[in-house]
Design a protein around this motif. Structure first.
Motif, PDB file in Angstrom:
ATOM      1  N   ALA A 189       0.826  -1.208   0.000  1.00 14.02           N
ATOM      2  CA  ALA A 189       0.000   0.000   0.000  1.00 14.02           C
ATOM      3  C   ALA A 189       0.857   1.254   0.000  1.00 14.02           C
ATOM      4  O   ALA A 189       0.505   2.276  -0.616  1.00 14.02           O
ATOM      5  N   GLY A 190       2.013   1.182   0.674  1.00 17.95           N
ATOM      6  CA  GLY A 190       2.895   2.348   0.764  1.00 17.95           C
ATOM      7  C   GLY A 190       3.674   2.625  -0.502  1.00 17.95           C
ATOM      8  O   GLY A 190       4.282   3.694  -0.646  1.00 17.95           O
ATOM      9  N   GLY A 191       3.690   1.680  -1.421  1.00 21.17           N
ATOM     10  CA  GLY A 191       4.338   1.898  -2.704  1.00 21.17           C
ATOM     11  C   GLY A 191       5.822   1.604  -2.761  1.00 21.17           C
ATOM     12  O   GLY A 191       6.457   1.847  -3.789  1.00 21.17           O
ATOM     13  N   SER A 192       6.398   1.048  -1.680  1.00 21.92           N
ATOM     14  CA  SER A 192       7.838   0.759  -1.696  1.00 21.92           C
ATOM     15  C   SER A 192       8.165  -0.505  -2.492  1.00 21.92           C
ATOM     16  O   SER A 192       9.322  -0.746  -2.830  1.00 21.92           O
ATOM     17  N   VAL A 193       7.139  -1.332  -2.787  1.00 24.49           N
ATOM     18  CA  VAL A 193       7.325  -2.510  -3.631  1.00 24.49           C
ATOM     19  C   VAL A 193       6.194  -2.568  -4.652  1.00 24.49           C
ATOM     20  O   VAL A 193       5.144  -1.934  -4.482  1.00 24.49           O
ATOM     21  N   ASP A 194       6.415  -3.345  -5.694  1.00 25.69           N
ATOM     22  CA  ASP A 194       5.413  -3.473  -6.754  1.00 25.69           C
ATOM     23  C   ASP A 194       4.461  -4.642  -6.530  1.00 25.69           C
ATOM     24  O   ASP A 194       3.369  -4.672  -7.110  1.00 25.69           O
ATOM     25  N   GLY A 195       4.885  -5.595  -5.711  1.00 22.16           N
ATOM     26  CA  GLY A 195       4.052  -6.753  -5.438  1.00 22.16           C
ATOM     27  C   GLY A 195       4.550  -7.487  -4.218  1.00 22.16           C
ATOM     28  O   GLY A 195       5.654  -7.215  -3.719  1.00 22.16           O
ATOM     29  N   ILE A 196       3.741  -8.415  -3.734  1.00 26.59           N
ATOM     30  CA  ILE A 196       4.107  -9.185  -2.545  1.00 26.59           C
ATOM     31  C   ILE A 196       3.744 -10.651  -2.752  1.00 26.59           C
ATOM     32  O   ILE A 196       2.855 -10.986  -3.538  1.00 26.59           O
ATOM     33  N   GLY A 197       4.440 -11.528  -2.038  1.00 30.79           N
ATOM     34  CA  GLY A 197       4.043 -12.922  -1.992  1.00 30.79           C
ATOM     35  C   GLY A 197       2.778 -13.026  -1.174  1.00 30.79           C
ATOM     36  O   GLY A 197       2.657 -12.413  -0.107  1.00 30.79           O
ATOM     37  N   GLN A 198       1.805 -13.786  -1.662  1.00 26.81           N
ATOM     38  CA  GLN A 198       0.503 -13.809  -1.002  1.00 26.81           C
ATOM     39  C   GLN A 198      -0.258 -15.062  -1.428  1.00 26.81           C
ATOM     40  O   GLN A 198       0.080 -15.699  -2.424  1.00 26.81           O
ATOM     41  N   PHE A 199      -1.260 -15.441  -0.664  1.00 28.56           N
ATOM     42  CA  PHE A 199      -2.185 -16.484  -1.085  1.00 28.56           C
ATOM     43  C   PHE A 199      -3.332 -15.831  -1.848  1.00 28.56           C
ATOM     44  O   PHE A 199      -3.691 -14.687  -1.567  1.00 28.56           O
ATOM     45  N   VAL A 200      -3.921 -16.555  -2.795  1.00 27.18           N
ATOM     46  CA  VAL A 200      -4.991 -15.972  -3.599  1.00 27.18           C
ATOM     47  C   VAL A 200      -6.164 -15.506  -2.744  1.00 27.18           C
ATOM     48  O   VAL A 200      -6.858 -14.552  -3.100  1.00 27.18           O
ATOM     49  N   VAL A 201      -6.382 -16.162  -1.602  1.00 26.58           N
ATOM     50  CA  VAL A 201      -7.493 -15.769  -0.747  1.00 26.58           C
ATOM     51  C   VAL A 201      -7.231 -14.444  -0.040  1.00 26.58           C
ATOM     52  O   VAL A 201      -8.129 -13.878   0.577  1.00 26.58           O
ATOM     53  N   GLY A 202      -6.003 -13.934  -0.145  1.00 33.34           N
ATOM     54  CA  GLY A 202      -5.678 -12.646   0.457  1.00 33.34           C
ATOM     55  C   GLY A 202      -6.209 -11.467  -0.317  1.00 33.34           C
ATOM     56  O   GLY A 202      -6.078 -10.320   0.130  1.00 33.34           O
ATOM     57  N   LYS A 203      -6.825 -11.707  -1.478  1.00 34.23           N
ATOM     58  CA  LYS A 203      -7.308 -10.612  -2.325  1.00 34.23           C
ATOM     59  C   LYS A 203      -8.197  -9.614  -1.578  1.00 34.23           C
ATOM     60  O   LYS A 203      -7.967  -8.401  -1.682  1.00 34.23           O
TER      61      LYS A 203
END
Length: 341
Positions: A189-203
């Motif tokens: 959310a802060g914009g310091s990265v373009d993406g994160i590792g996550q589970f699909v249910v985290g949407k």
């Protein structure tokens, strides 16, 4: 869950509980507490922080499923596959869920040993890269030149080279930075990265935190045979207290089945135990997870693991040079303890 999936899950769970209740004897120190017998203290780790996808453990505790099975359970937040394995093997916790593929990679690479899987939580992997609209990421190739964050031991991060190879992406052109389970979404959310590792249910949670539409790149799109999370314990506990392991797994699966059928209530239970919970997002995570726990038409009963399918997963990873030759499903799964279909 769809009605059929619920019926299959409930039937399988009833079978597991019936089998477990019929084999009491060797763990008398872990008898149920209803008759005044002391409960056995157990520490359980969640898979990754305290999100909706892990609410089922809190539900098992809140609804008395653990106590009925003879356990006094302390639930602590896990930090991904690598962290959970290390904590369970060291004896600081007795149980926790890990991504099965992540466990295979850690075992095959020599980073971890002395643990076994004893039940499935999800019948297919939920691993994914999560980002938001406006980042210019719509396909795996778009990740080149981008900056991603995840915990060092996460399955998403450890499996990324295999995912990159299978999708034709150059993994060397992606920069990874370390993150923490509870702060990853804030980092995005802060914009310091373009993406994160996550589970699909985290949407739903990604969207709640970032206030933007989430974009997910699921690993299951290119690796459909891979299982998701599995419950693990140490090899020592599995060998010395098999009936205790079966009782704990049955109680946890009962919490899982209840949570998927009552996602809003499960989210409220999580909120009562974890102040930072967003109940709406937590319930939405559970609703999305239902299709992964007992996928419609798969014929897979809740908690079960199929040796042939695990062997195919191993072959996929070996074909991508991610695992050494010679690994077998029995090295990571104790099929004597896994619920029967």
């Amino acid at each position: 869950m769809h009605r059929l999936a619920r019926t299959v899950a409930a039937t399988a769970l009833a079978t597991v509980l019936a089998l477990v209740s019929g084999c009491g004897g060797s763990d008398s120190d872990a008898a149920a507490g209803a008759d005044g017998t002391a409960l056995e203290k157990v520490t359980y780790l969640t898979s990754f922080g305290n999100f909706g996808r892990d609410a089922y453990a809190w539900v098992a505790k809140d609804k008395g499923f653990f106590e009925e099975a003879g356990f006094d359970v302390e639930i602590k937040p896990g930090q991904g596959t690598g962290g959970v394995i290390q904590t369970v093997v060291s004896g600081q916790a007795q149980f926790g869920p890990i991504d099965l593929t992540g466990g295979l990679l850690q075992m095959g690479g020599g980073q971890a040993k002395d643990f076994v899987a004893v039940a499935a939580i999800q019948q297919r992997t939920m691993a994914a890269i999560a980002t938001t609209e406006g980042k210019g990421i719509a396909a795996p190739k778009d990740l080149e030149g981008k900056r991603l964050a995840d915990t060092p031991g996460s399955v998403v991060r450890n499996l990324f080279p295999t995912y990159a190879r299978l999708t034709g992406m150059d993994a060397s052109k992606v920069t990874w930075v370390n993150g923490d389970a509870q702060t990853l979404m804030g980092t995005l959310a802060g914009g310091s990265v373009d993406g994160i590792g996550q589970f699909v249910v985290g949407k739903p949670t990604v969207e709640a935190v970032t206030r933007k539409k989430a974009v997910l790149l699921p690993y299951s799109d290119v690796m459909p045979d891979l299982y998701g999370n599995v419950l693990i314990t140490s090899t020592k506990i599995a060998e010395q207290k098999p009936e205790m392991v079966k009782r704990f797994a049955a109680a946890l699966l009962k919490g899982l089945e209840y949570s998927l059928a009552n996602s809003k209530e499960a989210a409220e239970i999580l909120k009562r135990n974890v102040d930072t919970t967003n109940p709406a997002a937590a319930a939405a995570e559970l609703d999305l997870m239902a299709a992964y726990v007992a996928p419609g038409g798969s014929g897979s009963a809740i908690g079960t693991l199929d040796s042939g399918r695990v062997a195919r997963s191993i072959a996929i990873l070996q074909g991508a040079d991610a695992l050494p030759q010679g690994m077998t499903p029995e090295q990571i799964i104790d099929f004597d303890l896994v619920p029967k279909a």
